[in-house]
Scaffold this motif. Structure first.
Motif, PDB file in Angstrom:
ATOM      1  N   GLN A  71       0.815  -1.206   0.000  1.00 38.07           N
ATOM      2  CA  GLN A  71       0.000   0.000   0.000  1.00 38.07           C
ATOM      3  C   GLN A  71       0.855   1.265   0.000  1.00 38.07           C
ATOM      4  OE1 GLN A  71      -3.429   0.075  -0.388  1.00 38.07           O
ATOM      5  NE2 GLN A  71      -2.898  -2.032  -0.868  1.00 38.07           N
ATOM      6  N   ALA A  72       1.953   1.268   0.749  1.00 39.53           N
ATOM      7  CA  ALA A  72       2.797   2.464   0.827  1.00 39.53           C
ATOM      8  C   ALA A  72       3.431   2.799  -0.526  1.00 39.53           C
ATOM      9  CB  ALA A  72       3.860   2.289   1.908  1.00 39.53           C
ATOM     10  N   PRO A  73       4.103   1.867  -1.229  1.00 41.48           N
ATOM     11  CA  PRO A  73       4.681   2.229  -2.524  1.00 41.48           C
ATOM     12  C   PRO A  73       3.630   2.645  -3.562  1.00 41.48           C
ATOM     13  CG  PRO A  73       5.583   0.138  -1.781  1.00 41.48           C
ATOM     14  CD  PRO A  73       4.508   0.523  -0.834  1.00 41.48           C
ATOM     15  N   HIS A 108       0.775  17.152 -13.148  1.00 37.57           N
ATOM     16  CA  HIS A 108       0.295  18.521 -12.979  1.00 37.57           C
ATOM     17  C   HIS A 108       1.420  19.530 -13.167  1.00 37.57           C
ATOM     18  CE1 HIS A 108      -3.857  17.872 -11.965  1.00 37.57           C
ATOM     19  NE2 HIS A 108      -3.509  16.872 -11.174  1.00 37.57           N
ATOM     20  N   ARG A 109       2.625  19.151 -12.825  1.00 36.72           N
ATOM     21  CA  ARG A 109       3.763  20.048 -12.995  1.00 36.72           C
ATOM     22  C   ARG A 109       4.034  20.268 -14.476  1.00 36.72           C
ATOM     23  NH1 ARG A 109       9.745  19.136 -10.502  1.00 36.72           N
ATOM     24  NH2 ARG A 109      10.570  21.144 -11.097  1.00 36.72           N
ATOM     25  N   ALA A 154       1.449   6.922  -6.756  1.00 36.21           N
ATOM     26  CA  ALA A 154       0.298   7.674  -7.267  1.00 36.21           C
ATOM     27  C   ALA A 154       0.487   9.171  -7.019  1.00 36.21           C
ATOM     28  CB  ALA A 154      -0.994   7.186  -6.612  1.00 36.21           C
ATOM     29  N   ILE A 155       0.966   9.525  -5.834  1.00 42.96           N
ATOM     30  CA  ILE A 155       1.189  10.938  -5.518  1.00 42.96           C
ATOM     31  C   ILE A 155       2.255  11.530  -6.437  1.00 42.96           C
ATOM     32  CG2 ILE A 155       2.068  12.518  -3.754  1.00 42.96           C
ATOM     33  CD1 ILE A 155       0.646  10.718  -1.679  1.00 42.96           C
ATOM     34  N   LEU A 156       3.365  10.808  -6.635  1.00 41.55           N
ATOM     35  CA  LEU A 156       4.424  11.299  -7.521  1.00 41.55           C
ATOM     36  C   LEU A 156       3.938  11.432  -8.962  1.00 41.55           C
ATOM     37  CD1 LEU A 156       7.554   9.383  -6.178  1.00 41.55           C
ATOM     38  CD2 LEU A 156       7.008  11.812  -5.926  1.00 41.55           C
TER      39      LEU A 156
END
Length: 108
Positions: free
Chosen positions: A84-86, A99-100, A91-93
């Motif tokens: 779950q953590a990776p 968006h960047r 997903a956040i990265l």
């Protein structure tokens, strides 16, 4: 300088005659309405078939993903929790980089 009314009428008559001769060479054909209706019906049918294929593929992939997640949660809950953590960080990265690139978030 006044123009002669006869010469103006004569010029107008010559122009009309020339235009009518040109129109004889150019035949304008208007396609039948049924042709366009058939073309729209075929395109609509093709779009519906394509949508049905895409929805079926989406359903199969979604079911496979849910099955794998459920199987992993039942058989190997520790691996599920560790993954779950990776996945969350990935997903956040991904969203941040996307968006960047779009210019919504400017780090200056």
């Amino acid at each position: 300088m006044k123009e002669n009314p006869d010469s103006a009428n004569n010029l107008e008559d010559k122009l009309k005659e020339s235009l009518s001769q040109i129109e004889k060479y150019e035949e304008f054909s208007v396609p039948d309405l049924a042709f366009f209706e058939q073309m729209v019906a075929e395109e609509t049918s093709r779009n519906k078939r394509q949508l049905a294929k895409e929805l079926a593929l989406f359903g199969v992939i979604a079911a496979a993903v849910l099955f794998c997640v459920a199987a992993m949660l039942i058989r190997l809950p520790s691996v599920f929790v560790i993954l779950q953590a990776p996945v969350l960080i990935g997903a956040i990265l991904f969203l941040y980089k996307h968006h960047r690139k779009e210019g919504e978030w400017n780090d200056t």
